[in-house]
Design a protein around this motif. Structure first.
Motif, mmCIF file in Angstrom:
data_model
loop_
_atom_site.group_PDB
_atom_site.id
_atom_site.type_symbol
_atom_site.label_atom_id
_atom_site.label_comp_id
_atom_site.label_asym_id
_atom_site.label_seq_id
_atom_site.Cartn_x
_atom_site.Cartn_y
_atom_site.Cartn_z
ATOM 1 N N VAL A 1 7.753 15.303 -0.275
ATOM 2 C CA VAL A 1 6.405 15.733 -0.076
ATOM 3 C C VAL A 1 5.772 14.378 0.229
ATOM 4 O O VAL A 1 5.790 13.419 -0.192
ATOM 5 N N THR B 1 1.603 13.055 1.516
ATOM 6 C CA THR B 1 0.167 13.560 1.565
ATOM 7 C C THR B 1 -0.493 12.899 2.605
ATOM 8 O O THR B 1 -0.237 11.924 3.167
ATOM 9 N N PHE C 1 -4.255 17.367 1.601
ATOM 10 C CA PHE C 1 -2.940 18.161 1.953
ATOM 11 C C PHE C 1 -1.750 17.494 1.587
ATOM 12 O O PHE C 1 -1.508 16.201 1.625
ATOM 13 N N ARG C 2 -0.793 18.235 1.282
ATOM 14 C CA ARG C 2 0.621 17.850 0.883
ATOM 15 C C ARG C 2 1.521 18.339 2.008
ATOM 16 O O ARG C 2 1.852 19.578 1.876
ATOM 17 N N LYS C 3 2.142 17.535 2.795
ATOM 18 C CA LYS C 3 2.872 17.879 4.010
ATOM 19 C C LYS C 3 4.187 18.292 3.288
ATOM 20 O O LYS C 3 4.982 17.363 2.824
ATOM 21 N N GLU C 4 4.507 19.370 3.521
ATOM 22 C CA GLU C 4 5.931 19.981 2.813
ATOM 23 C C GLU C 4 6.827 20.457 3.884
ATOM 24 O O GLU C 4 7.979 21.091 3.260
ATOM 25 N N GLU D 1 1.554 22.940 4.222
ATOM 26 C CA GLU D 1 1.779 23.076 2.786
ATOM 27 C C GLU D 1 2.376 24.308 2.290
ATOM 28 O O GLU D 1 1.932 25.333 3.012
ATOM 29 N N GLU E 1 0.837 28.614 -6.818
ATOM 30 C CA GLU E 1 0.521 27.956 -5.782
ATOM 31 C C GLU E 1 -0.231 29.002 -4.676
ATOM 32 O O GLU E 1 -1.142 28.651 -4.044
ATOM 33 N N MET F 1 -1.424 26.306 5.972
ATOM 34 C CA MET F 1 -0.570 26.539 4.554
ATOM 35 C C MET F 1 0.329 27.774 4.863
ATOM 36 O O MET F 1 -0.145 28.710 5.609
#
Length: 177
Positions: free
Chosen positions: A36, A38, A50-53, A73, A80, A97
């Protein structure tokens, strides 16, 4: 955040993603050890970072080519999914998302505590877009139903669907980082 720092962050993310090419999972496959990062999605004080997953692509039903790609995300737990994009004041057009549900069923979203107008795309178990709710009103408690069974839901900025010409029947493909 200063522009030079932002460019350095994006450059390092791009370089690291390029270096990881050989070991990438195919689109739509699950990788349990997700990395992950950010990504600044808005100025400071604009809500959660924003957490790039992962990465998600929209695929044309006519030609099978990629329409557009966004960083995502991922919301796959009940907590979540309940939080979603709440409390965010803005989001870059290159972000979105992805909500993942355990099984396909009719879904319904609302915009409570969501300050960004969104396009909401409902996707079935075959990764096909079955319903789209465009320009959802921020902070509204109005129900925005899928009308059909959906196992995935994608939220992007309002207008993204029109701008990219995404339609019913188009597909998605995603991978987790």
């Amino acid at each position: 955040m200063n522009v030079k720092i932002m460019l350095a962050i994006f450059a390092s993310l791009y370089i690291s993603s390029c270096q990881n090419q050989p070991g990438r999972q195919p689109a739509g496959s699950a990788d349990t050890a997700a990395t992950v990062s950010t990504i600044p999605s808005a100025p400071a004080g604009s809500g959660p970072e924003f957490r790039k997953e992962g990465v998600l692509s929209f695929i044309s039903k006519e030609k099978g080519d990629t329409i557009s790609t966004i960083s995502i995300e991922i919301a796959e737990t009940d907590d979540e999914r309940a939080r979603g994009l709440m409390d965010r004041k803005s989001m870059a057009d290159t972000l979105g998302m992805l909500f993942i549900f355990p099984a396909p069923e009719e879904q319904s979203f609302w915009m409570k505590n969501t300050y960004i107008s969104l396009d909401i795309l409902y996707i079935d178990q075959n990764m096909e877009i079955v319903s789209i709710q465009k320009y959802a009103t921020p902070l509204s408690e109005e129900s925005l139903p899928s009308f059909k069974k959906a196992q995935y839901v994608v939220e992007v900025n309002a207008g993204y669907v029109d701008k990219q010409k995404i339609k019913y029947g188009d597909k998605i493909a995603f991978r987790k980082d």
